[in-house]
Design a protein around this motif. Structure first.
Motif, PDB file in Angstrom:
ATOM      1  N   LYS A 465      -0.032 -48.019  22.545  1.00 31.20           N
ATOM      2  CA  LYS A 465      -0.206 -46.796  23.238  1.00 31.20           C
ATOM      3  C   LYS A 465      -1.502 -46.331  23.312  1.00 31.20           C
ATOM      4  N   PRO A 466      -2.095 -46.880  24.019  1.00 35.25           N
ATOM      5  CA  PRO A 466      -3.551 -46.275  24.664  1.00 35.25           C
ATOM      6  C   PRO A 466      -3.731 -44.866  25.041  1.00 35.25           C
ATOM      7  N   GLY A 467      -4.729 -44.072  24.743  1.00 33.20           N
ATOM      8  CA  GLY A 467      -4.493 -42.833  24.969  1.00 33.20           C
ATOM      9  C   GLY A 467      -3.755 -41.701  23.950  1.00 33.20           C
ATOM     10  N   THR A 468      -3.332 -42.259  23.053  1.00 31.79           N
ATOM     11  CA  THR A 468      -2.549 -41.433  21.925  1.00 31.79           C
ATOM     12  C   THR A 468      -3.596 -40.580  21.457  1.00 31.79           C
ATOM     13  N   SER A 469      -3.149 -39.497  21.229  1.00 33.33           N
ATOM     14  CA  SER A 469      -4.026 -38.425  20.754  1.00 33.33           C
ATOM     15  C   SER A 469      -4.107 -38.487  18.956  1.00 33.33           C
ATOM     16  N   LYS A 470      -5.255 -38.016  18.383  1.00 33.05           N
ATOM     17  CA  LYS A 470      -5.580 -37.968  16.951  1.00 33.05           C
ATOM     18  C   LYS A 470      -4.430 -37.185  16.524  1.00 33.05           C
ATOM     19  N   GLU A 471      -3.962 -36.033  16.797  1.00 35.00           N
ATOM     20  CA  GLU A 471      -2.934 -35.372  16.132  1.00 35.00           C
ATOM     21  C   GLU A 471      -1.529 -36.059  16.255  1.00 35.00           C
ATOM     22  N   ASP A 472      -1.248 -36.596  17.093  1.00 37.07           N
ATOM     23  CA  ASP A 472       0.148 -37.493  17.182  1.00 37.07           C
ATOM     24  C   ASP A 472       0.122 -38.514  16.194  1.00 37.07           C
ATOM     25  N   VAL A 473      -1.230 -39.144  15.849  1.00 35.02           N
ATOM     26  CA  VAL A 473      -1.222 -40.418  15.055  1.00 35.02           C
ATOM     27  C   VAL A 473      -1.155 -39.609  13.392  1.00 35.02           C
ATOM     28  N   GLU A 474      -1.755 -38.454  13.528  1.00 33.60           N
ATOM     29  CA  GLU A 474      -1.852 -38.127  11.915  1.00 33.60           C
ATOM     30  C   GLU A 474      -0.206 -37.257  11.736  1.00 33.60           C
ATOM     31  N   ALA A 475       0.312 -36.774  12.712  1.00 30.52           N
ATOM     32  CA  ALA A 475       1.651 -36.426  12.354  1.00 30.52           C
ATOM     33  C   ALA A 475       2.512 -37.499  11.903  1.00 30.52           C
ATOM     34  N   ALA A 476       2.532 -38.728  12.614  1.00 26.81           N
ATOM     35  CA  ALA A 476       3.298 -39.727  12.261  1.00 26.81           C
ATOM     36  C   ALA A 476       2.764 -40.289  10.961  1.00 26.81           C
ATOM     37  N   ALA A 477       1.425 -40.310  10.679  1.00 27.23           N
ATOM     38  CA  ALA A 477       1.190 -40.567   9.204  1.00 27.23           C
ATOM     39  C   ALA A 477       1.673 -39.977   8.268  1.00 27.23           C
ATOM     40  N   ARG A 478       1.848 -38.617   8.337  1.00 26.35           N
ATOM     41  CA  ARG A 478       2.360 -37.675   7.390  1.00 26.35           C
ATOM     42  C   ARG A 478       3.935 -37.949   7.084  1.00 26.35           C
ATOM     43  N   ILE A 479       4.519 -38.047   8.372  1.00 33.16           N
ATOM     44  CA  ILE A 479       5.996 -38.423   8.088  1.00 33.16           C
ATOM     45  C   ILE A 479       6.182 -39.737   7.238  1.00 33.16           C
ATOM     46  N   ALA A 480       5.217 -40.527   7.637  1.00 31.78           N
ATOM     47  CA  ALA A 480       5.401 -41.887   6.769  1.00 31.78           C
ATOM     48  C   ALA A 480       4.619 -41.942   5.490  1.00 31.78           C
ATOM     49  N   ARG A 511       3.500 -48.392   4.935  1.00 30.45           N
ATOM     50  CA  ARG A 511       3.676 -47.028   5.397  1.00 30.45           C
ATOM     51  C   ARG A 511       2.951 -47.043   6.786  1.00 30.45           C
ATOM     52  N   ILE A 512       1.859 -47.687   6.845  1.00 31.77           N
ATOM     53  CA  ILE A 512       1.111 -47.756   8.156  1.00 31.77           C
ATOM     54  C   ILE A 512       2.246 -48.284   9.368  1.00 31.77           C
ATOM     55  N   CYS A 513       3.133 -49.361   8.982  1.00 29.71           N
ATOM     56  CA  CYS A 513       4.063 -49.936   9.643  1.00 29.71           C
ATOM     57  C   CYS A 513       5.046 -48.683  10.222  1.00 29.71           C
ATOM     58  N   ILE A 514       5.514 -48.097   9.109  1.00 27.49           N
ATOM     59  CA  ILE A 514       6.402 -46.779   9.250  1.00 27.49           C
ATOM     60  C   ILE A 514       5.733 -45.635  10.269  1.00 27.49           C
ATOM     61  N   ALA A 515       4.620 -45.593   9.958  1.00 32.06           N
ATOM     62  CA  ALA A 515       3.932 -44.532  10.911  1.00 32.06           C
ATOM     63  C   ALA A 515       3.881 -45.037  12.184  1.00 32.06           C
ATOM     64  N   ARG A 516       3.622 -46.324  12.364  1.00 31.36           N
ATOM     65  CA  ARG A 516       3.670 -46.989  13.824  1.00 31.36           C
ATOM     66  C   ARG A 516       5.016 -46.590  14.484  1.00 31.36           C
ATOM     67  N   ALA A 517       6.148 -47.021  13.878  1.00 28.74           N
ATOM     68  CA  ALA A 517       7.406 -46.927  14.330  1.00 28.74           C
ATOM     69  C   ALA A 517       7.744 -45.425  14.708  1.00 28.74           C
ATOM     70  N   VAL A 518       7.323 -44.562  13.629  1.00 32.50           N
ATOM     71  CA  VAL A 518       7.525 -42.880  13.779  1.00 32.50           C
ATOM     72  C   VAL A 518       6.866 -42.526  15.197  1.00 32.50           C
ATOM     73  N   LEU A 519       5.794 -43.066  15.392  1.00 35.89           N
ATOM     74  CA  LEU A 519       4.962 -42.595  16.708  1.00 35.89           C
ATOM     75  C   LEU A 519       5.642 -42.880  17.825  1.00 35.89           C
ATOM     76  N   ASN A 520       6.378 -43.778  18.158  1.00 33.65           N
ATOM     77  CA  ASN A 520       7.467 -44.130  19.136  1.00 33.65           C
ATOM     78  C   ASN A 520       8.272 -43.262  19.183  1.00 33.65           C
ATOM     79  N   ASN A 521       8.797 -42.588  18.212  1.00 35.97           N
ATOM     80  CA  ASN A 521       9.745 -41.534  18.230  1.00 35.97           C
ATOM     81  C   ASN A 521      11.095 -42.113  18.614  1.00 35.97           C
ATOM     82  N   PRO A 522      11.597 -43.207  18.165  1.00 36.99           N
ATOM     83  CA  PRO A 522      12.747 -43.872  18.599  1.00 36.99           C
ATOM     84  C   PRO A 522      14.036 -43.359  18.357  1.00 36.99           C
TER      85      PRO A 522
END
Length: 607
Positions: A465-480, A511-522
């Protein structure tokens, strides 16, 4: 030749390179041939003893290049003197050499551009096709052999096939130009020398006869060797733990010796072709000197000393393109063998493709259904007539003995594999009516093995997902539950995690893998034994992250541990490819069936 021309098709648009290459090559050949053609008038000027103001007659035949050059050289000598005539000839030779080398440079640069363009297209084609192949292909093939085809074999094709293309045009044109001049000087000598060429060709053909078979064997052996290397690097911890270093090194070295023997045998044949052609060439020159010298001495055949020396100089140059052609024939076998391996990979068709007219699925609305689904690997049945409905928003756990078909059932949903019979339905439509790309975009997948890349934490979470913002990545990492440990790493989200995440612990990688899955918001989550390889503390952190992940999502979970499955809305018990029980945790315990037996075994083993 079919393989050769197909490989050449990757050079398209070839006209972009072929037209300037032909032009530059022709000009290069003309000026380089002119250098030798000017040799005769130069020798005539120096040694001819032309009388002053000798009556000259301009040749009528403009094709008689030597006669024309001699005419102008003698005219210059009569007008300006022998030294000025010599200076004129030398200046002409210098200009001819300069122009010949300039056009040769342009010709070589054009061919290099063609070579790079071909390599780019070929490697892109083979890699794109590999990425589109179904997962089952990679289970049956050596990864090292695939790497060898993409990296090494493509490189061999680049140099041997496009290099041969260069030889096929440039050297024959050069050879023809030299032969034309040789016929002009003395057709008798040239006809006599032509009798030896078929003999030389026959001898060289016999020398290189077995090269293609040996080249194919060498590429195969190299692929096996790369596989051994890949396995050794990937399993280095196990190799050392089991004291298997000697076994692994002996296996690798054995294949290395086999590969070296094949290469050595090929080199013998390739290197023999050049000395043989050169020896035959020298023998031809000796015969020509003997025969031509007798013509000069006896004043027969209209051949003077200067022309004869020029003839010998020209004929010595004939061996260079002839030698290059013979060498290219020995090299082309290796290129064709490598090309066949590369084309085999390009021609490999994925077993699972989008159906004609497949449409994109935009969202998941109601349910996912299995209707009488069966699957088998060869003759071994894995799933038998599975019928199951997973409503939107529900969590479903798959449990059962190993080999019962749990992972296979899950792999059917993103169409990693295809059922032999039955169908999967999403929102009332068969999943085969949707494009695989849009179907997979609805799903987040977390496996038992943490698949990470040698890159930064940020890029691993934002993978694909090129162009993803830092805020979205951090939000996914917090959930994970990953943000806290990430900011404590050396460079935070920009920390490189090493090969396959080797700088992180198992729980951190997961947990990095879970954050990756969260970012996609599937809307659909597929979790395959996501906590089974973790210690108790890491499991709790990861399980909390998974609980966050599964909120308000449809989830299909494969797990053995009670903490993971007891809160599921529905538990499916698979045994021997069939659903033997289904219900909630309490319902299945009260039935006293296979599920209760598995739970009791787990409880006993944890005591």
């Amino acid at each position: 030749m079919k393989t050769y021309f197909r490989l050449l098709s990757f050079a398209k648009p070839i006209n972009k390179f072929a037209i300037p290459y032909v032009l530059f090559t022709l000009l290069s050949v003309v000026f380089n041939t002119l250098n030798l053609a000017l040799l005769a008038p130069m020798l005539t000027t120096i040694f001819g003893g032309t009388a002053k103001h000798e009556a000259l007659v301009k040749p009528d035949n403009w094709l008689d290049i030597f006669a024309l050059f001699n005419y102008y050289a003698k005219m210059a000598s009569n007008t300006y003197g022998a030294f000025q005539s010599l200076l004129f000839v030398c200046i002409c030779i210098a200009i001819s050499v300069l122009l010949g080398n300039f056009f040769r440079y342009l010709s070589d640069r054009t061919m290099e551009s063609l070579r790079i363009h071909t390599l780019l297209n070929l490697r892109k084609s083979v890699f794109n096709n590999v990425m589109n192949l179904h997962l089952g292909y990679f289970s049956n093939e050596r990864k090292g052999d695939i790497i060898s085809k993409i990296a090494s074999d493509v490189q061999v094709v680049q140099f041997s096939v496009t290099g041969t293309l260069q030889v096929i045009f440039k050297e024959p044109v050069t050879l023809i130009a030299y032969l034309v001049l040789l016929f002009i000087i003395s057709y008798k000598l040239t006809l006599a020398s032509m009798l030896v060429i078929p003999l030389a060709g026959l001898i060289i053909a016999r020398i290189v006869k077995k090269l293609k078979h040996q080249a194919a064997a060498s590429h195969q052996s190299y692929g096996v060797m790369i596989s051994y290397l890949d396995e050794a690097l990937h399993g280095i911890r196990i190799i050392k733990a089991f004291n298997a270093v000697n076994f692994i090194t002996d296996r690798f070295n054995g294949e290395n010796v086999r590969y070296s023997k094949i290469i050595n045998s090929m080199a013998k044949r390739q290197q023999l072709a050049s000395p043989v052609s050169e020896t035959l060439g020298v023998m031809m020159v000796a015969c020509i000197v003997l025969y031509g010298g007798s013509l000069v001495l006896s004043n027969q055949g209209g051949l003077d000393a200067a022309s004869f020396i020029a003839y010998i100089a020209l004929f010595s140059q004939v061996m260079r393109p002839a030698k290059a052609i013979s060498t290219s024939f020995s090299n082309i076998h290796s290129g064709i063998a490598a090309g066949e391996r590369v084309l085999q990979l390009i021609d490999e068709k994925p077993a699972i493709t989008n159906a004609p007219g497949a449409t994109d699925i935009k969202d998941f609305q109601t349910s996912l259904q299995f209707e009488n689904v069966s699957f088998a690997y060869g003759e071994k049945n894995i799933l038998r007539n599975i019928s199951l409905t997973i409503p939107k928003g529900k969590s479903v756990a798959l449990v059962g003995p190993s080999g019962g078909g749990k992972s296979t059932l899950m792999d059917l949903i993103p169409r990693f594999i295809q059922p032999q019979s039955g169908s999967l339905i999403i929102d009332g439509k068969n999943i085969q009516s949707y494009t695989m790309e849009s179907l997979r975009s609805l799903m987040g997948i977390v496996n038992q093995e943490s698949i990470l890349f040698n890159d930064t934490i940020f890029n691993n979470i934002a993978f694909g997902k090129p162009g993803t913002s830092k805020e979205d990545v951090e939000a996914a990492a917090r959930i994970a539950n990953a943000h806290d440990f990430i900011i404590n790493t050396e460079n935070g989200y920009e920390t490189n995690i090493g090969d396959k995440g080797s700088k992180l612990s198992g729980g951190q990688r997961q947990r990095i893998c879970i954050a990756r899955a969260v970012l996609n918001n599937p809307p659909i989550m597929l979790l395959d034994e996501a906590t089974s390889a973790l210690d108790t503390e890491s499991e709790k952190m990861v399980q909390d992250a998974l609980n966050n992940l599964m909120k308000n999502r449809t989830s299909l979970v494969i797990a053995h541990r009670l903490s993971t499955i007891q809160n599921a809305d529905m538990i499916i018990v698979l045994d021997n490819g069939q659903i033997v029980e289904q219900g909630t945790h309490q319902e299945l315990l009260s039935h006293g069936g296979l599920y209760k037996k598995l739970i009791d075994m787990q409880t006993f083993s944890s005591l």
